[in-house]
Write an enzyme that holds these catalytic residues in place. Structure first.
Site, short mmCIF file in Angstrom:
data_model
loop_
_atom_site.label_atom_id
_atom_site.label_comp_id
_atom_site.label_asym_id
_atom_site.label_seq_id
_atom_site.Cartn_x
_atom_site.Cartn_y
_atom_site.Cartn_z
N ASP A 54 11.93 -130.91 -0.60
CA ASP A 54 10.59 -131.36 -0.25
C ASP A 54 10.50 -132.88 -0.42
O ASP A 54 10.22 -133.38 -1.50
CB ASP A 54 9.56 -130.64 -1.14
CG ASP A 54 8.13 -131.11 -0.84
OD1 ASP A 54 7.96 -132.01 -0.01
OD2 ASP A 54 7.19 -130.55 -1.44
N ALA A 69 -0.36 -120.53 2.62
CA ALA A 69 -0.86 -119.55 3.60
C ALA A 69 -1.65 -118.40 2.98
O ALA A 69 -2.03 -117.47 3.69
CB ALA A 69 0.31 -119.01 4.40
N SER A 70 -1.91 -118.45 1.68
CA SER A 70 -2.65 -117.34 1.06
C SER A 70 -4.03 -117.17 1.69
O SER A 70 -4.69 -118.15 2.05
CB SER A 70 -2.81 -117.58 -0.45
OG SER A 70 -1.63 -117.19 -1.12
N HIS A 91 -2.18 -125.82 -0.67
CA HIS A 91 -1.81 -124.87 -1.72
C HIS A 91 -3.03 -124.49 -2.55
O HIS A 91 -4.00 -125.25 -2.60
CB HIS A 91 -0.75 -125.48 -2.65
CG HIS A 91 0.59 -125.67 -1.97
ND1 HIS A 91 1.04 -126.89 -1.55
CD2 HIS A 91 1.54 -124.77 -1.62
CE1 HIS A 91 2.23 -126.74 -0.98
NE2 HIS A 91 2.55 -125.47 -1.00
N ASP A 151 11.88 -123.07 -3.82
CA ASP A 151 10.67 -123.55 -3.14
C ASP A 151 10.32 -124.95 -3.67
O ASP A 151 10.35 -125.19 -4.88
CB ASP A 151 9.55 -122.54 -3.46
CG ASP A 151 8.27 -122.82 -2.70
OD1 ASP A 151 8.34 -123.37 -1.59
OD2 ASP A 151 7.19 -122.44 -3.22
P1 13P Z 1 -0.49 -120.58 -1.48
O1 13P Z 1 -0.98 -121.40 -2.61
O2 13P Z 1 -1.44 -120.60 -0.33
O3 13P Z 1 -0.10 -119.20 -1.87
O4 13P Z 1 0.87 -121.28 -0.93
C1 13P Z 1 2.09 -121.04 -1.56
C2 13P Z 1 3.17 -121.93 -1.10
O5 13P Z 1 3.08 -122.63 -0.11
C3 13P Z 1 4.39 -121.94 -1.90
O6 13P Z 1 5.31 -122.86 -1.44
O1 G3H Z 2 3.84 -124.35 -3.85
C1 G3H Z 2 4.03 -123.53 -4.73
C2 G3H Z 2 3.07 -123.13 -5.72
O2 G3H Z 2 1.96 -122.47 -5.32
C3 G3H Z 2 2.97 -124.01 -6.93
O3 G3H Z 2 3.79 -123.37 -7.79
O4 G3H Z 2 3.00 -123.89 -10.11
O5 G3H Z 2 5.22 -122.84 -9.66
O6 G3H Z 2 4.86 -125.25 -9.06
P1 G3H Z 2 4.22 -123.91 -9.25
ZN ZN Z 3 4.38 -124.63 -0.65
#
Ligand code: 13P
Ligand code: G3H
Ligand code: ZN
Length: 305
Positions: free
Chosen positions: A102, A210-211, A178, A80
């Site tokens: 990204d 999306a949380s 986020h 991610d």
């Molecule tokens: P949230 O912070 O909304 O859970 O998003 C997570 C996310 O986009 C991880 O890539």
């Molecule tokens: O986008 C992802 C996360 O919510 C941030 O995660 O603290 O592991 O970089 P991280």
């Molecule tokens: Zn993200």
């Protein structure tokens, strides 16, 4: 067995549901989200950030994910928000079945060039590539309409970017952010923009940030002493609309973090004499499983494994 994310996401796009892409940092998160997926018979994307890799180590994460993938559900291991090309290359070589590059903060041309490089590395290993165009920050962060337009994903540019790079899936900015503090004003997403993107760009669309920042989980955490202030997440109704109009992968990290830490606070508060960490981690495990299962119901991925 771990499968490429695209394999799971193509089916989701055709079937009008979304696959939960759940962030994990350790064994506790991994076991809990996989248990949820097995219970719900849902496909799942387990994802780790570069921060998670720094914390747990890539080898540990890959080894644990390979064991988890023996479960009878389709599962992908995804990097991610990969920003460092070296880490991305290593993930492709080490067993990740999907990576994100990204380049959203880079100038367009540089984002294209680097995404193309990642696609070339990934093709050889049948690894899927997620790319990103637009800035993922809350709609309420933008002061003017012009400002908002410049930061959110431009549909024509998204279509052009997807063609030029050959990426498999595309993360778009339609107003999410986020973390637990997503909206200052009313929570809403730019669904009209999403419709235009989906019309011009037929690949699976990814929704970051999306949380839902679930009220009951937040209440539980606050009850056990968390100082969380004015949290605000994406509404279930918006998630349903997003899926209806082309979103097939939905990223959730914050809701799982809130669940895990709420469980920890509860355990320490209510079991002050217990010193067995396995017992103290039980409420966290139960809460993560519950939250993951709720997402599978909301995303309609239940029964799709
Ligand atoms: P949230 O912070 O909304 O859970 O998003 C997570 C996310 O986009 C991880 O890539
Ligand atoms: O986008 C992802 C996360 O919510 C941030 O995660 O603290 O592991 O970089 P991280
Ligand atoms: Zn993200």
């Amino acid at each position: 067995m771990l499968v490429p994310a695209l394999q799971i996401l193509r089916k989701a796009r055709a079937g009008h549901y979304a696959v939960p892409a759940l962030n994990v940092n350790n064994l506790e998160f991994l076991k809990a989200v996989v248990a949820a997926a097995v219970k719900m018979r849902s496909p799942i994307i387990v994802q780790t950030t570069e921060g998670a890799i720094e914390y747990a180590g890539m080898e540990y994460l890959v080894a644990m994910a390979k064991v988890a993938a023996k479960a009878p559900i389709p599962m992908a291991l995804h990097l991610d928000h990969g920003k460092d090309l070296k880490t991305i290359k290593k993930a492709i070589q080490s067993g990740y079945t999907s990576v994100m590059f990204d380049g959203s903060s880079l100038p367009y041309k540089e984002n294209v060039a680097k995404t193309k490089q990642v696609v070339a590395w990934a093709r050889a290993k049948k690894v899927s590539v997620e790319a990103e165009i637009g800035a993922i920050a809350g709609i309420e962060d933008f002061v003017t309409v012009k400002d908002k337009d410049a930061h959110l994903t431009n549909p024509e540019q998204a279509a052009q970017f997807s063609k030029e790079t050959g990426c498999d899936t595309l993360a778009v900015a339609i107003g999410t952010a986020h973390g637990a503090y997503k909206f200052k004003g009313e929570a809403h997403l730019d669904i009209e923009r999403l419709k235009k993107i989906a019309k011009l760009m037929p690949k699976p669309i990814v929704l970051h940030g999306a949380s839902g920042v679930l009220e009951d989980v937040v209440e539980l955490a606050k009850h056990h002493g968390a100082k969380l202030g004015e949290v605000r997440g994406v509404l279930d109704a918006d998630i349903k609309q997003a899926i209806k109009f082309g979103v097939s992968k939905i990223n959730i990290d914050t809701d799982l973090r809130l669940a895990f830490t709420a469980g920890m606070r509860e355990a320490l508060d209510e079991l002050p004499t217990v010193i067995d960490p396995r017992k103290l981690l039980e409420p966290s495990n139960i809460l993560i499983r519950e939250v993951a299962q709720r997402k599978m119901l909301l995303f309609k991925s239940e029964g799709k494994a």
